[in-house]
Design a protein around this motif. Structure first.
Motif, PDB file in Angstrom:
ATOM      1  N   TRP A 170     -13.553   2.256   0.566  1.00  0.00           N
ATOM      2  CA  TRP A 170     -14.170   3.549   0.873  1.00  0.00           C
ATOM      3  C   TRP A 170     -13.137   4.674   1.017  1.00  0.00           C
ATOM      4  O   TRP A 170     -13.461   5.839   0.825  1.00  0.00           O
ATOM      5  N   LEU A 171     -11.908   4.282   1.396  1.00  0.00           N
ATOM      6  CA  LEU A 171     -10.863   5.312   1.533  1.00  0.00           C
ATOM      7  C   LEU A 171     -10.257   5.691   0.180  1.00  0.00           C
ATOM      8  O   LEU A 171      -9.662   6.763   0.047  1.00  0.00           O
ATOM      9  N   ALA A 172     -10.408   4.804  -0.822  1.00  0.00           N
ATOM     10  CA  ALA A 172      -9.741   5.046  -2.113  1.00  0.00           C
ATOM     11  C   ALA A 172      -9.985   6.449  -2.673  1.00  0.00           C
ATOM     12  O   ALA A 172      -9.036   7.102  -3.116  1.00  0.00           O
ATOM     13  N   PRO A 173     -11.211   6.984  -2.623  1.00  0.00           N
ATOM     14  CA  PRO A 173     -11.399   8.329  -3.185  1.00  0.00           C
ATOM     15  C   PRO A 173     -10.715   9.428  -2.371  1.00  0.00           C
ATOM     16  O   PRO A 173     -10.696  10.584  -2.795  1.00  0.00           O
ATOM     17  N   PHE A 174     -10.159   9.079  -1.209  1.00  0.00           N
ATOM     18  CA  PHE A 174      -9.568  10.106  -0.335  1.00  0.00           C
ATOM     19  C   PHE A 174      -8.062   9.960  -0.191  1.00  0.00           C
ATOM     20  O   PHE A 174      -7.446  10.641   0.616  1.00  0.00           O
ATOM     21  N   ARG A 175      -7.486   9.040  -0.997  1.00  0.00           N
ATOM     22  CA  ARG A 175      -6.037   8.841  -0.923  1.00  0.00           C
ATOM     23  C   ARG A 175      -5.299  10.140  -1.220  1.00  0.00           C
ATOM     24  O   ARG A 175      -4.364  10.510  -0.519  1.00  0.00           O
TER      25      ARG A 175
ATOM     26  N   ARG B 285      -6.548  10.504   8.545  1.00  0.00           N
ATOM     27  CA  ARG B 285      -5.506   9.777   7.814  1.00  0.00           C
ATOM     28  C   ARG B 285      -5.889   8.316   7.590  1.00  0.00           C
ATOM     29  O   ARG B 285      -5.156   7.585   6.921  1.00  0.00           O
ATOM     30  N   GLY B 286      -6.975   7.883   8.196  1.00  0.00           N
ATOM     31  CA  GLY B 286      -7.405   6.504   8.030  1.00  0.00           C
ATOM     32  C   GLY B 286      -8.363   6.130   9.138  1.00  0.00           C
ATOM     33  O   GLY B 286      -8.990   7.012   9.740  1.00  0.00           O
TER      34      GLY B 286
ATOM     35  N   MET C 153      -6.204  12.963  -0.585  1.00  0.00           N
ATOM     36  CA  MET C 153      -6.440  13.927   0.501  1.00  0.00           C
ATOM     37  C   MET C 153      -5.762  13.450   1.792  1.00  0.00           C
ATOM     38  O   MET C 153      -6.009  13.998   2.863  1.00  0.00           O
ATOM     39  N   GLY C 154      -4.935  12.415   1.677  1.00  0.00           N
ATOM     40  CA  GLY C 154      -4.108  12.016   2.823  1.00  0.00           C
ATOM     41  C   GLY C 154      -4.666  10.907   3.690  1.00  0.00           C
ATOM     42  O   GLY C 154      -4.072  10.564   4.711  1.00  0.00           O
ATOM     43  N   ALA C 155      -5.831  10.352   3.324  1.00  0.00           N
ATOM     44  CA  ALA C 155      -6.443   9.311   4.161  1.00  0.00           C
ATOM     45  C   ALA C 155      -6.356   7.967   3.454  1.00  0.00           C
ATOM     46  O   ALA C 155      -7.059   7.740   2.467  1.00  0.00           O
ATOM     47  N   ALA C 156      -5.478   7.089   3.925  1.00  0.00           N
ATOM     48  CA  ALA C 156      -5.314   5.789   3.257  1.00  0.00           C
ATOM     49  C   ALA C 156      -4.957   4.662   4.213  1.00  0.00           C
ATOM     50  O   ALA C 156      -4.831   3.524   3.791  1.00  0.00           O
ATOM     51  N   THR C 157      -4.797   4.959   5.493  1.00  0.00           N
ATOM     52  CA  THR C 157      -4.248   3.949   6.408  1.00  0.00           C
ATOM     53  C   THR C 157      -5.339   3.232   7.186  1.00  0.00           C
ATOM     54  O   THR C 157      -6.264   3.868   7.706  1.00  0.00           O
ATOM     55  N   LEU C 158      -5.202   1.912   7.262  1.00  0.00           N
ATOM     56  CA  LEU C 158      -6.089   1.120   8.118  1.00  0.00           C
ATOM     57  C   LEU C 158      -5.230   0.468   9.186  1.00  0.00           C
ATOM     58  O   LEU C 158      -4.195  -0.110   8.888  1.00  0.00           O
ATOM     59  N   SER C 159      -5.655   0.588  10.419  1.00  0.00           N
ATOM     60  CA  SER C 159      -4.911  -0.022  11.509  1.00  0.00           C
ATOM     61  C   SER C 159      -5.823  -0.988  12.246  1.00  0.00           C
ATOM     62  O   SER C 159      -6.933  -0.620  12.630  1.00  0.00           O
ATOM     63  N   ILE C 160      -5.343  -2.216  12.452  1.00  0.00           N
ATOM     64  CA  ILE C 160      -6.138  -3.211  13.176  1.00  0.00           C
ATOM     65  C   ILE C 160      -6.236  -2.844  14.665  1.00  0.00           C
ATOM     66  O   ILE C 160      -7.112  -3.306  15.384  1.00  0.00           O
TER      67      ILE C 160
ATOM     68  N   LEU D  50       0.836  -1.197   0.000  1.00  0.00           N
ATOM     69  CA  LEU D  50       0.000   0.000   0.000  1.00  0.00           C
ATOM     70  C   LEU D  50       0.872   1.248   0.000  1.00  0.00           C
ATOM     71  O   LEU D  50       0.646   2.201  -0.726  1.00  0.00           O
ATOM     72  N   MET D  51       1.914   1.216   0.836  1.00  0.00           N
ATOM     73  CA  MET D  51       2.806   2.363   0.921  1.00  0.00           C
ATOM     74  C   MET D  51       3.516   2.568  -0.413  1.00  0.00           C
ATOM     75  O   MET D  51       3.609   3.671  -0.911  1.00  0.00           O
TER      76      MET D  51
END
Ligand code: ZN
Length: 565
Positions: free
Chosen positions: A467-472, A450-451, A474-481, A10-11
């Motif tokens: 759902w985050l894809a359209p906001f990548r 950011r996620g 804009m800086g929001a792409a991270t998912l944390s468990i 992802l990064m």
């Protein structure tokens, strides 16, 4: 392991292939991208968020739970939601919370050997002093419990400085910061909660523990001696003073449920207390150490409000269509501490949620499920408003509840479940427990999203990733468990409901604004807030439109009763 590889991929895609979506193995989550584009357009180009925020902060002032200010602000919010066309906007009572408090007047001056006005702020629920008090100050210079003896009989009616001077350091690192790529990668690779994830748990060092014990002894001593007022240096410097609640005193080993709270109508008498800016406080100590005959004049005028011991959450809805009995919630706490205007904590989250409702309503989108906003109160005292709402509408845990630290920094307030719990908890659930599709919370300051913290719910990963894809961009792409603590999504999570808090940039939250006199409108980052509002609106809308409700974790216990409603 797979998670790590995915996170790195992802990064890399973020760095090397901007705009190329990463494909998850699961079938791609479908959602209405055209609606998301409209949400972006409305939220970024026709925002009313900062206007709402100025009303909540500047016009209403601080919103301490139980105070007249918060009530007025809640009425305003209800009115505003109604004006936008939100249905069924109302104040919903919970409680009893306890008495409210407001500051009616305050001054603190050094009057001898020369005059200087001091920067200071009374603690919440501090009583009034007996008019303006003028007199010498006593510095309670105790490095050990045995040092207290020499002050016996000398504090009655005195103005007391409770703590030693605290060193002030230059700010070589900036107060404001954003999450770096490295921070985000760490979040993406975090272990699930229970395996070391879930944020750093505060562990006192032996020195910190000794200091806490001594401080408790000092307060016991203070309460036995009866000074007129107690002053302490605040955390923070450079004009920033962190101020919370006044202190009662109990022996260290008194269990929480045996202690009265300052907000209790039948609380024992409280000693008037204020926090002084560290530079002014240190100056007083240095003067005393050099033999100066320091005299202060202090006047605290405060009022308790105990006619109505209940508190209120603000609720409003956009009715759904074919799935209108099912609910998607978004929320934030509306209450604040009292020395600033609770701008970043948490008018920010409240304004984002209100703006998300406005955007969805203004676009005339017809959600399948009912979308409901909850602006909570009593968060700062332990997530009380949201917990009461969840218990009333969705269900509650029976027996001893996990303890929530209210208002702590992220990670500091996770439920404190006993480590070796023998019997699984039992739950009493309401009919609506089945009907909540998801809850989204915002309460980590003014920073952009950011996620999302997935709250140990792995099944939401492919959904949220899509759902985050359209906001990548804009800086929001991270998912944390991992999970994050200290705020109202925990009230939902604790009863097995899918409640989530977004990952946000810190900005100046810990350094400047969180519970301080600098938590004001001017510290809000407008662009960050607009970004957060469009992401909030999108997540809520997508949840309302999905064929299925969001997947849930297994309920961590047994259902014993199923009640109506
Ligand atoms: Zn807070």
């Amino acid at each position: 392991m797979q998670r790590r590889i995915t996170a790195i991929a992802l990064m890399l895609s973020t760095f090397l292939l901007p705009g190329v979506a990463v494909r998850a193995q699961a079938p791609q989550e479908k959602f209405d991208t055209a609606a998301i584009e409209k949400i972006k357009e409305e939220g970024m180009k026709h925002s009313q968020l900062m206007d709402v925020l100025s009303y909540i902060t500047d016009v209403s002032g601080a919103r301490l739970t139980g105070s007249p200010n918060i009530k007025a602000a809640q009425e305003w919010a209800k009115q505003k939601l109604t004006e936008w066309g939100i249905q069924n906007a109302h104040l919903e009572a919970w409680g009893p919370f306890g008495r409210g408090w407001s500051l009616e007047g305050f001054s603190l001056n050094m009057v001898k050997p020369y005059y200087v006005p001091l920067i200071a702020y009374p603690k919440a629920w501090s009583p009034s002093t007996n008019g303006a008090l003028r007199g010498p100050v006593v510095y309670l210079d105790a490095k050990a419990e045995s040092d207290l003896d020499k002050y016996k009989g000398k504090l009655k009616g005195a103005i007391v400085l409770l703590s030693p001077a605290r060193e002030v350091k230059a700010h070589f690192t900036p107060d404001g910061r954003r999450l770096t790529e490295e921070d985000l990668l760490k979040l993406a690779n975090a272990d699930p909660p229970g395996a070391g994830g879930g944020g750093p748990r505060f562990q006192a060092t032996p020195e910190q523990r000794a200091a806490m014990l001594l401080n408790n002894k000092k307060w016991e001593f203070i309460y036995s001696e009866g000074p007129a007022v107690v002053l302490e240096p605040g955390r923070g410097d450079g004009g920033t003073i962190f101020v919370q609640s006044a202190q009662l005193s109990y022996p260290q080993d008194t269990p929480i449920e045996k202690r009265k709270q300052v907000r209790d109508k039948d609380a024992p008498p409280i000693i008037p207390q204020a926090v002084v800016s560290v530079e002014h406080y240190n100056r007083l100590i240095r003067m005393l150490e050099r033999g100066a005959a320091v005299q202060l004049e202090v006047n605290i005028s405060a009022k308790y409000w105990d006619q109505d011991l209940m508190s209120y959450n603000v609720i409003g809805e956009i009715p759904g269509t074919d799935l209108k009995d099912e609910i998607v919630m978004l929320g934030a706490h509306f209450d604040s501490w009292h020395s600033g205007t609770g701008a970043t904590d948490n008018a920010a989250g409240s304004a984002v949620c209100m703006e998300a409702m406005r955007i969805l309503q203004a676009l005339g989108l017809k959600p399948r499920r009912t979308i409901r906003i909850g602006l909570w109160s009593g968060e700062e005292q332990g997530l009380l408003g949201s917990r009461a709402y969840v218990a009333e509408h969705f269900g509650k845990r029976l027996g001893p509840e996990p303890r929530f630290g209210g208002g702590g920094p992220p990670g500091a307030g996770a439920p404190q479940t006993p480590p070796a719990q023998q019997t699984p908890p039992q739950f009493e659930l309401r009919a609506d427990h089945e009907k909540l599709a998801g809850y989204f919370n915002l309460d980590n300051g003014t920073g952009k999203v950011r996620g999302v913290y997935m709250q140990n719910n792995e099944a939401v990963r492919p959904i949220f990733r899509a759902w985050l894809a359209p906001f990548r961009d804009m800086g929001a792409a991270t998912l944390s468990i991992s999970n994050t603590g200290g705020t109202d999504h925990l009230s939902f999570d604790a009863v097995g409901l899918p409640g989530f808090q977004f990952i946000q940039d810190e900005v100046e939250y810990d350094t400047r604004t969180h519970h301080s006199n600098q938590d004001v409108y001017d510290r809000i980052q407008e662009d960050d807030m607009k970004q957060a509002a469009v992401i909030m609106a999108s997540f809520v809308y997508n949840t309302a439109m999905r064929d299925q409700k969001l997947p849930r974790k297994a309920l961590p216990g047994k259902v014993v009763t199923q009640a109506g409603k």
